[in-house]
Design a protein around this motif. Structure first.
Motif, PDB file in Angstrom:
ATOM      1  N   VAL A  31       0.858  -1.187   0.000  1.00  0.00           N
ATOM      2  CA  VAL A  31       0.000   0.000   0.000  1.00  0.00           C
ATOM      3  C   VAL A  31       0.894   1.236   0.000  1.00  0.00           C
ATOM      4  CG1 VAL A  31      -1.878  -1.153   1.245  1.00  0.00           C
ATOM      5  CG2 VAL A  31      -0.133   0.097   2.518  1.00  0.00           C
ATOM      6  N   THR A  32       0.320   2.365  -0.369  1.00  0.00           N
ATOM      7  CA  THR A  32       1.052   3.624  -0.342  1.00  0.00           C
ATOM      8  C   THR A  32       0.534   4.459   0.818  1.00  0.00           C
ATOM      9  OG1 THR A  32       1.331   3.585  -2.744  1.00  0.00           O
ATOM     10  CG2 THR A  32       1.650   5.691  -1.640  1.00  0.00           C
ATOM     11  N   ASP A  33       1.432   4.905   1.687  1.00  0.00           N
ATOM     12  CA  ASP A  33       0.988   5.668   2.849  1.00  0.00           C
ATOM     13  C   ASP A  33       0.846   7.147   2.492  1.00  0.00           C
ATOM     14  OD1 ASP A  33       3.497   6.856   2.900  1.00  0.00           O
ATOM     15  OD2 ASP A  33       4.205   5.759   4.649  1.00  0.00           O
ATOM     16  N   ARG A  34       0.545   7.971   3.500  1.00  0.00           N
ATOM     17  CA  ARG A  34       0.264   9.381   3.270  1.00  0.00           C
ATOM     18  C   ARG A  34       1.452  10.148   2.700  1.00  0.00           C
ATOM     19  NH1 ARG A  34      -2.106   8.945   8.524  1.00  0.00           N
ATOM     20  NH2 ARG A  34      -0.330  10.084   9.400  1.00  0.00           N
ATOM     21  N   SER A  35       2.655   9.675   2.985  1.00  0.00           N
ATOM     22  CA  SER A  35       3.841  10.380   2.501  1.00  0.00           C
ATOM     23  C   SER A  35       4.316   9.866   1.149  1.00  0.00           C
ATOM     24  CB  SER A  35       4.973  10.259   3.527  1.00  0.00           C
ATOM     25  OG  SER A  35       5.393   8.911   3.634  1.00  0.00           O
ATOM     26  N   GLY A  36       3.587   8.896   0.580  1.00  0.00           N
ATOM     27  CA  GLY A  36       3.949   8.364  -0.723  1.00  0.00           C
ATOM     28  C   GLY A  36       4.887   7.182  -0.681  1.00  0.00           C
ATOM     29  N   ARG A  37       5.194   6.673   0.514  1.00  0.00           N
ATOM     30  CA  ARG A  37       6.066   5.510   0.646  1.00  0.00           C
ATOM     31  C   ARG A  37       5.269   4.232   0.433  1.00  0.00           C
ATOM     32  NH1 ARG A  37       7.653   5.732   6.483  1.00  0.00           N
ATOM     33  NH2 ARG A  37       9.139   4.091   5.987  1.00  0.00           N
ATOM     34  N   GLN A  38       5.903   3.239  -0.182  1.00  0.00           N
ATOM     35  CA  GLN A  38       5.263   1.932  -0.307  1.00  0.00           C
ATOM     36  C   GLN A  38       5.536   1.123   0.942  1.00  0.00           C
ATOM     37  OE1 GLN A  38       4.778  -0.381  -4.052  1.00  0.00           O
ATOM     38  NE2 GLN A  38       6.143  -1.839  -3.072  1.00  0.00           N
ATOM     39  N   ARG A  39       4.461   0.686   1.594  1.00  0.00           N
ATOM     40  CA  ARG A  39       4.559  -0.098   2.820  1.00  0.00           C
ATOM     41  C   ARG A  39       3.839  -1.425   2.592  1.00  0.00           C
ATOM     42  NH1 ARG A  39       4.513   3.206   7.182  1.00  0.00           N
ATOM     43  NH2 ARG A  39       5.243   1.398   8.341  1.00  0.00           N
ATOM     44  N   TYR A  40       3.903  -2.302   3.578  1.00  0.00           N
ATOM     45  CA  TYR A  40       3.228  -3.605   3.467  1.00  0.00           C
ATOM     46  C   TYR A  40       2.371  -3.828   4.703  1.00  0.00           C
ATOM     47  CZ  TYR A  40       5.828  -4.799  -0.686  1.00  0.00           C
ATOM     48  OH  TYR A  40       6.312  -4.805  -1.976  1.00  0.00           O
ATOM     49  N   VAL A  41       1.123  -4.207   4.472  1.00  0.00           N
ATOM     50  CA  VAL A  41       0.201  -4.419   5.587  1.00  0.00           C
ATOM     51  C   VAL A  41      -0.040  -5.918   5.775  1.00  0.00           C
ATOM     52  CG1 VAL A  41      -0.935  -2.200   5.251  1.00  0.00           C
ATOM     53  CG2 VAL A  41      -1.835  -4.228   4.097  1.00  0.00           C
ATOM     54  N   PRO A  42      -0.255  -6.333   7.023  1.00  0.00           N
ATOM     55  CA  PRO A  42      -0.478  -7.758   7.311  1.00  0.00           C
ATOM     56  C   PRO A  42      -1.742  -8.267   6.611  1.00  0.00           C
ATOM     57  CG  PRO A  42      -0.044  -6.511   9.317  1.00  0.00           C
ATOM     58  CD  PRO A  42      -0.279  -5.511   8.235  1.00  0.00           C
ATOM     59  N   PRO A  43      -1.841  -9.581   6.438  1.00  0.00           N
ATOM     60  CA  PRO A  43      -3.032 -10.159   5.809  1.00  0.00           C
ATOM     61  C   PRO A  43      -4.307  -9.726   6.539  1.00  0.00           C
ATOM     62  CG  PRO A  43      -1.315 -11.805   6.028  1.00  0.00           C
ATOM     63  CD  PRO A  43      -0.834 -10.602   6.773  1.00  0.00           C
ATOM     64  N   GLY A  44      -5.255  -9.171   5.786  1.00  0.00           N
ATOM     65  CA  GLY A  44      -6.522  -8.759   6.373  1.00  0.00           C
ATOM     66  C   GLY A  44      -6.433  -7.531   7.250  1.00  0.00           C
ATOM     67  N   GLY A  45      -5.290  -6.830   7.205  1.00  0.00           N
ATOM     68  CA  GLY A  45      -5.111  -5.681   8.086  1.00  0.00           C
ATOM     69  C   GLY A  45      -4.880  -4.397   7.321  1.00  0.00           C
ATOM     70  N   GLN A  46      -4.358  -3.409   8.024  1.00  0.00           N
ATOM     71  CA  GLN A  46      -4.032  -2.131   7.441  1.00  0.00           C
ATOM     72  C   GLN A  46      -2.769  -1.606   8.124  1.00  0.00           C
ATOM     73  OE1 GLN A  46      -7.422   0.355   8.224  1.00  0.00           O
ATOM     74  NE2 GLN A  46      -7.776  -0.609  10.195  1.00  0.00           N
ATOM     75  N   LEU A  47      -2.305  -0.454   7.686  1.00  0.00           N
ATOM     76  CA  LEU A  47      -1.084   0.071   8.286  1.00  0.00           C
ATOM     77  C   LEU A  47      -1.255   0.223   9.788  1.00  0.00           C
ATOM     78  CD1 LEU A  47       0.095   2.850   5.798  1.00  0.00           C
ATOM     79  CD2 LEU A  47       1.195   0.658   6.265  1.00  0.00           C
ATOM     80  N   PRO A  48      -0.349  -0.329  10.589  1.00  0.00           N
ATOM     81  CA  PRO A  48      -0.461  -0.209  12.047  1.00  0.00           C
ATOM     82  C   PRO A  48      -0.532   1.248  12.467  1.00  0.00           C
ATOM     83  CG  PRO A  48       1.234  -1.782  11.464  1.00  0.00           C
ATOM     84  CD  PRO A  48       0.835  -1.097  10.193  1.00  0.00           C
ATOM     85  N   GLY A  49      -1.463   1.541  13.366  1.00  0.00           N
ATOM     86  CA  GLY A  49      -1.579   2.893  13.875  1.00  0.00           C
ATOM     87  C   GLY A  49      -2.030   3.891  12.832  1.00  0.00           C
ATOM     88  N   HIS A  50      -2.823   3.421  11.838  1.00  0.00           N
ATOM     89  CA  HIS A  50      -3.201   4.290  10.725  1.00  0.00           C
ATOM     90  C   HIS A  50      -3.982   5.514  11.143  1.00  0.00           C
ATOM     91  CE1 HIS A  50      -6.818   1.938  11.429  1.00  0.00           C
ATOM     92  NE2 HIS A  50      -7.487   2.815  10.732  1.00  0.00           N
ATOM     93  N   THR A  51      -4.551   5.502  12.348  1.00  0.00           N
ATOM     94  CA  THR A  51      -5.326   6.652  12.802  1.00  0.00           C
ATOM     95  C   THR A  51      -4.466   7.652  13.562  1.00  0.00           C
ATOM     96  OG1 THR A  51      -5.892   5.504  14.872  1.00  0.00           O
ATOM     97  CG2 THR A  51      -7.411   5.259  13.023  1.00  0.00           C
ATOM     98  N   HIS A  52      -3.160   7.348  13.718  1.00  0.00           N
ATOM     99  CA  HIS A  52      -2.290   8.224  14.489  1.00  0.00           C
ATOM    100  C   HIS A  52      -1.219   8.843  13.598  1.00  0.00           C
ATOM    101  CE1 HIS A  52       0.711   9.589  17.397  1.00  0.00           C
ATOM    102  NE2 HIS A  52      -0.308   9.663  18.233  1.00  0.00           N
ATOM    103  N   PRO A  53      -0.807  10.092  13.884  1.00  0.00           N
ATOM    104  CA  PRO A  53       0.174  10.764  13.049  1.00  0.00           C
ATOM    105  C   PRO A  53       1.495  10.030  12.867  1.00  0.00           C
ATOM    106  CG  PRO A  53      -0.843  12.322  14.567  1.00  0.00           C
ATOM    107  CD  PRO A  53      -1.310  10.943  14.968  1.00  0.00           C
ATOM    108  N   LEU A  54       1.858   9.146  13.812  1.00  0.00           N
ATOM    109  CA  LEU A  54       3.122   8.423  13.658  1.00  0.00           C
ATOM    110  C   LEU A  54       3.095   7.483  12.469  1.00  0.00           C
ATOM    111  CD1 LEU A  54       4.364   7.380  17.197  1.00  0.00           C
ATOM    112  CD2 LEU A  54       5.194   9.207  15.761  1.00  0.00           C
ATOM    113  N   ALA A  55       1.919   7.023  12.096  1.00  0.00           N
ATOM    114  CA  ALA A  55       1.823   6.020  11.042  1.00  0.00           C
ATOM    115  C   ALA A  55       1.966   6.677   9.693  1.00  0.00           C
ATOM    116  CB  ALA A  55       0.477   5.310  11.118  1.00  0.00           C
ATOM    117  N   GLY A  56       2.730   5.999   8.830  1.00  0.00           N
ATOM    118  CA  GLY A  56       2.812   6.397   7.457  1.00  0.00           C
ATOM    119  C   GLY A  56       3.492   7.724   7.205  1.00  0.00           C
ATOM    120  N   GLY A  57       4.344   8.177   8.023  1.00  0.00           N
ATOM    121  CA  GLY A  57       5.031   9.389   7.683  1.00  0.00           C
ATOM    122  C   GLY A  57       5.762  10.025   8.826  1.00  0.00           C
TER     123      GLY A  57
END
Length: 209
Positions: free
Chosen positions: A182-208
């Motif tokens: 998946v691509t996070d908010r900063s444009g980086r390609q990340r990998y999410v666990p099966p059936g999941g999403q980026l860890p802490g996706h609701t917090h500013p630390l995640a994805g950037g």
């Protein structure tokens, strides 16, 4: 990974807030073990980025999942002195390997842009020129500095290509395990666990962070 690092991390986790740890450069496996311990006590790995002075910055966030909370409650009851480094849950090799793969990919997912490369080249060139001027009476020293400068220019693209291949190896490992790119908010390609999403996706630390 030292007992001191584990104690520091677990005590900061007691706040229930996202935790950011600056960890001195060490093996990938040791970093993965540190994140694995966090996962046993109600947190999950969120990101790993290169810091300064050969350090890494490890981001972990609270795990809101039912499975994560149940695992944390069980481990707190079974290992009440974990934050003192007395006893910890046993490591699971497969889980450690996957965490390592995620860390390798995450830490290399922020490419060095052209401006950064130009700045690095500029400062290295200025340094080389300064040394040459200082040692201009020493022909051998000037030649050596020139050789080092040329070698630096030649190595830059080689190192970038090696880094891409190294990351691709672990990205393939994650995909084979069911992780999704998946691509996070900063444009980086990340990998999410099966059936999941980026860890802490609701917090500013995640994805950037």
């Amino acid at each position: 990974m030292s007992k001191r690092q584990v104690r520091k991390m677990l005590r900061e986790m007691a706040s229930g807030e996202p935790v950011q740890l600056t960890v001195s450069a060490q093996s990938w496996k040791r970093l993965a073990r540190l994140a694995f311990i966090a996962q046993q006590f109600g947190y999950e790995y969120a990101d790993l980025q290169l810091g300064t002075n050969n350090n890494f910055v490890l981001f972990i966030v609270p795990d809101p999942s039912r499975q994560g909370q149940e695992r944390a409650a069980q481990n707190r009851a079974q290992y009440p002195d974990a934050d003192e480094g007395v006893a910890l849950p046993p490591f699971v090799p497969d889980a450690i390997d996957l965490l390592k793969a995620r860390m390798v990919v995450d830490s290399n997912s922020r490419p060095i842009d052209k401006l950064q490369m130009a700045i690095a080249l500029f400062f290295f060139t200025v340094s080389a020129a300064t040394i040459c001027l200082t040692l201009r009476e020493n022909t051998v020293a000037v030649v050596i500095v020139g050789i080092v400068w040329v070698a630096f220019l030649a190595l830059m693209p080689v190192l970038r290509a090696y880094g891409r291949r190294y990351s691709a190896k672990y990205a393939a490992r994650l995909q084979a395990a069911g992780f999704t790119p998946v691509t996070d908010r900063s444009g980086r390609q990340r990998y999410v666990p099966p059936g999941g999403q980026l860890p802490g996706h609701t917090h500013p630390l995640a994805g950037g962070a």
